[in-house]
Scaffold this active site. Structure first.
Site, PDB file in Angstrom:
ATOM      1  N   GLY A  31       0.801  -1.222   0.000  1.00 48.00           N
ATOM      2  CA  GLY A  31       0.000   0.000   0.000  1.00 48.00           C
ATOM      3  C   GLY A  31       0.829   1.265   0.000  1.00 48.00           C
ATOM      4  O   GLY A  31       2.023   1.250  -0.275  1.00 48.00           O
ATOM      5  N   LEU A  33       0.304   3.689  -2.170  1.00 48.53           N
ATOM      6  CA  LEU A  33       0.634   3.488  -3.586  1.00 48.53           C
ATOM      7  C   LEU A  33       1.293   4.711  -4.227  1.00 48.53           C
ATOM      8  O   LEU A  33       0.996   5.844  -3.879  1.00 48.53           O
ATOM      9  CB  LEU A  33      -0.630   3.124  -4.365  1.00 48.53           C
ATOM     10  CG  LEU A  33      -1.371   1.870  -3.890  1.00 48.53           C
ATOM     11  CD1 LEU A  33      -2.605   1.627  -4.761  1.00 48.53           C
ATOM     12  CD2 LEU A  33      -0.465   0.643  -3.900  1.00 48.53           C
ATOM     13  N   HIS A  34       2.184   4.419  -5.167  1.00 49.29           N
ATOM     14  CA  HIS A  34       2.840   5.464  -5.969  1.00 49.29           C
ATOM     15  C   HIS A  34       2.945   4.950  -7.404  1.00 49.29           C
ATOM     16  O   HIS A  34       2.497   3.828  -7.705  1.00 49.29           O
ATOM     17  CB  HIS A  34       4.200   5.829  -5.371  1.00 49.29           C
ATOM     18  CG  HIS A  34       5.093   4.647  -5.126  1.00 49.29           C
ATOM     19  ND1 HIS A  34       5.634   3.895  -6.149  1.00 49.29           N
ATOM     20  CD2 HIS A  34       5.516   4.069  -3.977  1.00 49.29           C
ATOM     21  CE1 HIS A  34       6.370   2.932  -5.640  1.00 49.29           C
ATOM     22  NE2 HIS A  34       6.312   2.997  -4.325  1.00 49.29           N
ATOM     23  N   HIS A  37       4.008   1.272  -8.174  1.00 46.58           N
ATOM     24  CA  HIS A  37       2.947   0.254  -8.072  1.00 46.58           C
ATOM     25  C   HIS A  37       2.027   0.322  -9.292  1.00 46.58           C
ATOM     26  O   HIS A  37       1.619  -0.704  -9.838  1.00 46.58           O
ATOM     27  CB  HIS A  37       2.097   0.487  -6.818  1.00 46.58           C
ATOM     28  CG  HIS A  37       2.853   0.434  -5.524  1.00 46.58           C
ATOM     29  ND1 HIS A  37       3.011   1.531  -4.711  1.00 46.58           N
ATOM     30  CD2 HIS A  37       3.507  -0.580  -4.902  1.00 46.58           C
ATOM     31  CE1 HIS A  37       3.707   1.196  -3.628  1.00 46.58           C
ATOM     32  NE2 HIS A  37       4.021  -0.081  -3.728  1.00 46.58           N
ATOM     33  N   GLN A  61       7.391 -10.112   7.823  1.00 43.90           N
ATOM     34  CA  GLN A  61       8.634  -9.748   7.144  1.00 43.90           C
ATOM     35  C   GLN A  61       9.358  -8.568   7.790  1.00 43.90           C
ATOM     36  O   GLN A  61      10.364  -8.105   7.257  1.00 43.90           O
ATOM     37  CB  GLN A  61       8.375  -9.480   5.659  1.00 43.90           C
ATOM     38  CG  GLN A  61       7.613  -8.207   5.367  1.00 43.90           C
ATOM     39  CD  GLN A  61       7.147  -8.152   3.926  1.00 43.90           C
ATOM     40  OE1 GLN A  61       6.366  -8.982   3.482  1.00 43.90           O
ATOM     41  NE2 GLN A  61       7.638  -7.171   3.194  1.00 43.90           N
ATOM     42  N   GLY A 147       8.506  -5.526  -8.906  1.00 44.23           N
ATOM     43  CA  GLY A 147       9.409  -4.448  -9.324  1.00 44.23           C
ATOM     44  C   GLY A 147      10.862  -4.804  -9.073  1.00 44.23           C
ATOM     45  O   GLY A 147      11.213  -5.359  -8.025  1.00 44.23           O
ATOM     46  N   MET A 148      11.707  -4.435 -10.027  1.00 39.54           N
ATOM     47  CA  MET A 148      13.151  -4.679  -9.885  1.00 39.54           C
ATOM     48  C   MET A 148      13.793  -3.755  -8.845  1.00 39.54           C
ATOM     49  O   MET A 148      14.948  -3.928  -8.506  1.00 39.54           O
ATOM     50  CB  MET A 148      13.846  -4.527 -11.238  1.00 39.54           C
ATOM     51  CG  MET A 148      13.657  -5.734 -12.129  1.00 39.54           C
ATOM     52  SD  MET A 148      14.336  -7.250 -11.403  1.00 39.54           S
ATOM     53  CE  MET A 148      16.082  -6.996 -11.694  1.00 39.54           C
TER      54      MET A 148
HETATM   55  P1  AMP Z   1       5.835  -2.588  -1.774  1.00 43.47           P
HETATM   56  O1  AMP Z   1       4.485  -1.989  -1.593  1.00 43.47           O
HETATM   57  O2  AMP Z   1       6.953  -1.645  -1.459  1.00 43.47           O
HETATM   58  O3  AMP Z   1       5.964  -3.927  -1.101  1.00 43.47           O
HETATM   59  O4  AMP Z   1       6.007  -2.876  -3.320  1.00 43.47           O
HETATM   60  C1  AMP Z   1       5.073  -3.637  -4.019  1.00 43.47           C
HETATM   61  C2  AMP Z   1       5.608  -3.940  -5.388  1.00 43.47           C
HETATM   62  O5  AMP Z   1       5.868  -2.719  -6.073  1.00 43.47           O
HETATM   63  C3  AMP Z   1       6.940  -4.709  -5.351  1.00 43.47           C
HETATM   64  O6  AMP Z   1       6.967  -5.654  -6.419  1.00 43.47           O
HETATM   65  C4  AMP Z   1       7.946  -3.620  -5.564  1.00 43.47           C
HETATM   66  O7  AMP Z   1       9.166  -4.071  -6.119  1.00 43.47           O
HETATM   67  C5  AMP Z   1       7.203  -2.722  -6.534  1.00 43.47           C
HETATM   68  N1  AMP Z   1       7.773  -1.371  -6.502  1.00 43.47           N
HETATM   69  C6  AMP Z   1       8.035  -0.608  -5.412  1.00 43.47           C
HETATM   70  N2  AMP Z   1       8.607   0.556  -5.782  1.00 43.47           N
HETATM   71  C7  AMP Z   1       8.731   0.519  -7.125  1.00 43.47           C
HETATM   72  C8  AMP Z   1       9.260   1.414  -8.104  1.00 43.47           C
HETATM   73  N3  AMP Z   1       9.772   2.593  -7.769  1.00 43.47           N
HETATM   74  N4  AMP Z   1       9.203   1.033  -9.405  1.00 43.47           N
HETATM   75  C9  AMP Z   1       8.679  -0.160  -9.778  1.00 43.47           C
HETATM   76  N5  AMP Z   1       8.168  -1.051  -8.906  1.00 43.47           N
HETATM   77  C10 AMP Z   1       8.191  -0.714  -7.598  1.00 43.47           C
END
Ligand code: AMP
Length: 281
Positions: A31, A33-34, A37, A61, A147-148
């Site tokens: 969550g 979100l940006h 995501h 985690q 996301g990488m």
């Molecule tokens: P998170 O909410 O941080 O657990 O991220 C959820 C998904 O979004 C994961 O697969 C992250 O790698 C991906 N993600 C987070 N930040 C970015 C970004 N700046 N660009 C691309 N994917 C992202």
């Protein structure tokens, strides 16, 4: 967009998707979100009939002294953004729904966790793999989008899918950045204004390191000390790690060749930022 809070409802919904042979693309998030995501959702939309997103801040985690309580949350804003992005089903379970009783059987990641975030966050990837496997079993996606920016997470999930014979395609998605290069992250809101300015040095040093490699540098230690100098002179952050490893194996290398990752984790007062680049030499 349908908001689903229970595993039972998710399963019922799935049954009808399966009956009509619709493909499911899945984006797992915590969550706040940006655009990072949202880019995952866009890719999922272009390749599937239905897009499911989960929002779940997974306690399993986070270590005891990490930012579980401080992790930013805003479901109202998130559900609006998810709807605008075209998410079909938003899975938003409570902790008690995901872990109704103690999770006594968990996934244990055996390789690639003695480096990078695995080293500084013991148990983190076991927690990630466990919740992701649960989500995969609840949602039964055809394709999943990661996301990488979290490249070590991608490597762990790919290996889990392989090792557990999961009938799922894992898609690696590019890191989305702010205009000045800082990788978008939910944790960026926890940066003080001065730290936000300094944080630009993370991606700048990665970009310069790539240029050095393109110009022929093949010693991982020289790349690491170059980045260290940059971060020490340009930021007040505390370096958690700077690593140059093979990817996706995440093994130490004595010479830069093949597919590699250059990865950084830098700690500011209230936000630990990570970033990386992968390249093939
Ligand atoms: P998170 O909410 O941080 O657990 O991220 C959820 C998904 O979004 C994961 O697969 C992250 O790698 C991906 N993600 C987070 N930040 C970015 C970004 N700046 N660009 C691309 N994917 C992202």
């Amino acid at each position: 967009m349908r908001i689903v809070e229970s595993v039972g409802e998710m399963k019922t919904l799935l049954k009808s998707a399966n009956q009509s042979e619709q493909t499911i693309g899945f984006v797992a998030t915590m969550g706040f979100l940006h655009d990072g995501h949202i880019s995952l959702v866009e890719q999922a939309k272009s390749e599937n009939d239905l897009v499911v997103m989960s929002i779940f801040v997974n306690p399993l985690q986070f270590g005891p002294n990490e930012d579980f309580d401080r992790y930013p949350r805003n479901f109202e804003r998130d559900s609006k953004l998810a709807k605008e992005a075209g998410v079909d089903v938003l899975f938003y379970p409570a902790t008690s729904e995901m872990y109704p009783s103690e999770q006594t059987v968990t996934v244990s990641v055996q390789s690639g966790t003695n480096v990078l975030c695995g080293q500084s966050r013991p148990g983190h990837f076991d927690g990630v793999a466990t919740v992701v496997l649960k989500l995969f079993n609840i949602i039964e996606p055809d394709r999943v989008y990661f996301g990488m920016k979290d490249a070590q997470q991608v490597a762990v999930i790919e290996q889990m899918v392989l090792n557990f014979n999961l009938p799922i395609e894992v898609r690696r998605c590019e890191t989305v950045r702010e205009e000045d290069g800082l990788a978008k992250s939910s944790r960026n809101v926890n940066l003080a204004p001065e730290e936000r300015k300094q944080a630009v040095a993370i991606y700048e040093s990665l970009t310069e390191a790539v240029a050095m490699i393109t110009d022929g540098e093949c010693d991982p230690d020289r790349i690491k000390s170059f980045i260290q100098d940059q971060l020490l002179t340009k930021t007040d952050g505390v370096i958690d790690y700077i690593e140059v490893l093979s990817y996706p194996e995440l093994k130490e290398i004595s010479e830069i060749e093949g597919e590699i990752i250059i990865a950084i984790a830098l700690k500011f007062a209230k936000a630990r930022l990570i970033d990386n680049v992968t390249l093939t030499v």
